[in-house]
Design an enzyme around this catalytic site. Structure first.
Site, short mmCIF file in Angstrom:
data_model
loop_
_atom_site.label_atom_id
_atom_site.label_comp_id
_atom_site.label_asym_id
_atom_site.label_seq_id
_atom_site.Cartn_x
_atom_site.Cartn_y
_atom_site.Cartn_z
N ARG A 1 0.83 -1.20 0.00
CA ARG A 1 0.00 0.00 0.00
C ARG A 1 0.87 1.26 0.00
NH1 ARG A 1 -4.82 0.28 -1.29
NH2 ARG A 1 -5.48 -1.34 0.18
N ARG B 1 2.55 -6.53 -9.51
CA ARG B 1 2.95 -5.92 -8.24
C ARG B 1 3.28 -6.97 -7.17
NH1 ARG B 1 -2.55 -3.19 -5.62
NH2 ARG B 1 -3.92 -4.99 -5.82
N ASP C 1 -13.01 8.36 -6.23
CA ASP C 1 -12.42 7.34 -7.12
C ASP C 1 -12.94 7.64 -8.53
OD1 ASP C 1 -11.32 5.12 -8.27
OD2 ASP C 1 -12.29 3.65 -6.94
N GLU D 1 -2.98 8.59 -11.02
CA GLU D 1 -2.48 7.42 -11.73
C GLU D 1 -2.52 7.61 -13.24
OE1 GLU D 1 -4.95 4.16 -10.28
OE2 GLU D 1 -5.32 5.34 -8.47
N HIS E 1 0.20 3.36 -10.48
CA HIS E 1 -0.81 3.72 -9.45
C HIS E 1 -0.17 4.57 -8.36
CE1 HIS E 1 -4.02 3.11 -6.53
NE2 HIS E 1 -4.65 2.22 -7.28
O1 TA6 Z 1 -7.12 3.12 -8.84
C1 TA6 Z 1 -8.11 3.26 -7.87
C2 TA6 Z 1 -8.45 1.88 -7.36
O2 TA6 Z 1 -8.77 1.04 -8.43
C3 TA6 Z 1 -9.59 2.02 -6.34
O3 TA6 Z 1 -10.81 1.57 -6.82
C4 TA6 Z 1 -9.05 1.31 -5.12
O4 TA6 Z 1 -9.57 0.05 -4.95
C5 TA6 Z 1 -7.57 1.36 -5.32
O5 TA6 Z 1 -7.34 1.29 -6.70
C6 TA6 Z 1 -6.65 0.46 -4.53
O6 TA6 Z 1 -6.69 -0.87 -4.90
P1 TA6 Z 1 -5.90 -1.93 -4.05
O7 TA6 Z 1 -6.12 -3.27 -4.71
O8 TA6 Z 1 -4.44 -1.57 -4.09
O9 TA6 Z 1 -6.45 -1.88 -2.66
#
Ligand code: TA6
Length: 281
Positions: free
Chosen positions: A59, A82, A198, A256, A155
């Site tokens: 994260r 990832r 989002d 992103e 991201h």
């Molecule tokens: O890019 C935004 C997103 O797709 C959100 O919908 C949110 O879920 C985020 O990515 C994080 O995703 P993750 O799988 O890393 O918790």
């Protein structure tokens, strides 16, 4: 040694530093940039509760989402790149004038990736650190005999002092999809994220500007990445994320460089590249 292999909270990483003090740290897992320090300040957000076990999604920093964006397909959320360990294939010394240092990482298909996604591919991820700037470039080569197609994202979790004062300009008038409410619209002149935010935008051709108190950051992306995603989980959703402290959402904003709607096709033997660049303004 510069660049140097280090362990950060137990995770194998590469660190590079410029003579002026700017630095970058990249984990071999996911070739994920975990830290970018420019003019003495950390510019990326890494959750203090991020799981650094060598395979779980981390994260923060810059997760590389490939070959699927979010849950838009049959693969694990945000694909698998990832979660896998990449190889460091080039680590240049800072150039003589201290103007840049480059790190290059690779991931190829193997039995484990083919069990998830049956394609031959080679990913290259190039991280270029300059004074006050970071360029991140992902290249995809189709090494198989069949065409492949993918969606994905760089991201990027940007550090902000307080989400309440963060403002993102440059997407005004662009088509917008609000993923929380599932509503299509048009982007306001300035984005002031509040609550769960989002949204997917058609990317702008000119740089975006993130203002955060006294700090200003320009954000650019290649035209080969058609969308820009802006994400902050807000208080309620953040409290449900085990790898974020309850108030962690206040210190981050994801901006992103993505391709969400239209999968990118790569013919056998062909190569695609997409990039995002961050620059202090
Ligand atoms: O890019 C935004 C997103 O797709 C959100 O919908 C949110 O879920 C985020 O990515 C994080 O995703 P993750 O799988 O890393 O918790």
């Amino acid at each position: 040694m510069n660049p140097a292999m280090v362990h950060y909270r137990g995770l194998p990483c590469v660190e590079a530093r410029l003579p002026g003090g700017d630095s970058v740290r990249v984990a071999l897992q996911g070739a994920q940039v975990l830290s970018w320090v420019a003019q003495g300040r950390e510019r990326l957000h890494l959750s203090p509760r991020a799981q650094l076990d060598g395979h779980s999604a981390i994260r923060g920093g810059v997760p590389l989402c490939f070959p699927q964006f979010n849950e838009r397909g049959p693969l694990p959320k945000h694909g698998f790149a990832r979660n896998f360990t990449w190889s460091l294939i080039a680590a240049g010394q800072p150039s003589a004038d201290g103007a840049s240092v480059t790190l290059e990482f690779a991931l190829q298909d193997d039995a484990a990736t083919r069990a998830i996604w049956p394609h031959g591919f080679e990913l290259r991820f190039t991280v270029r650190l300059r004074p006050g700037g970071l360029q991140l470039a992902l290249a995809v080569t189709n090494t198989g005999a069949q065409p492949l197609s993918f969606t994905g994202a760089l991201h990027t979790y940007l550090a902000v002092e307080a989400i309440e004062q963060a403002r993102l300009a440059g997407l005004g008038g662009q088509p917008e999809w609000d993923a929380v409410r599932d509503v299509h619209g048009t982007c306001a002149e300035t984005i002031a994220p509040s609550g769960e935010f989002d949204r997917v935008y058609e990317a702008a051709v000119t740089p975006l500007l993130l203002s955060d108190g006294a700090s200003r950051l320009q954000i650019m992306q290649s035209t080969s990445l058609a969308d820009t995603v802006v994400w902050n989980p807000g208080a309620a959703r953040c409290s449900q994320l085990a790898d974020m402290p309850p108030d962690g959402y206040r210190q981050m904003l994801c901006v992103e460089a993505a391709n969400v709607w239209a999968p990118t096709g790569v013919a056998p033997g062909a190569r695609w590249q997409g990039w995002q660049e961050l620059r202090l303004a």
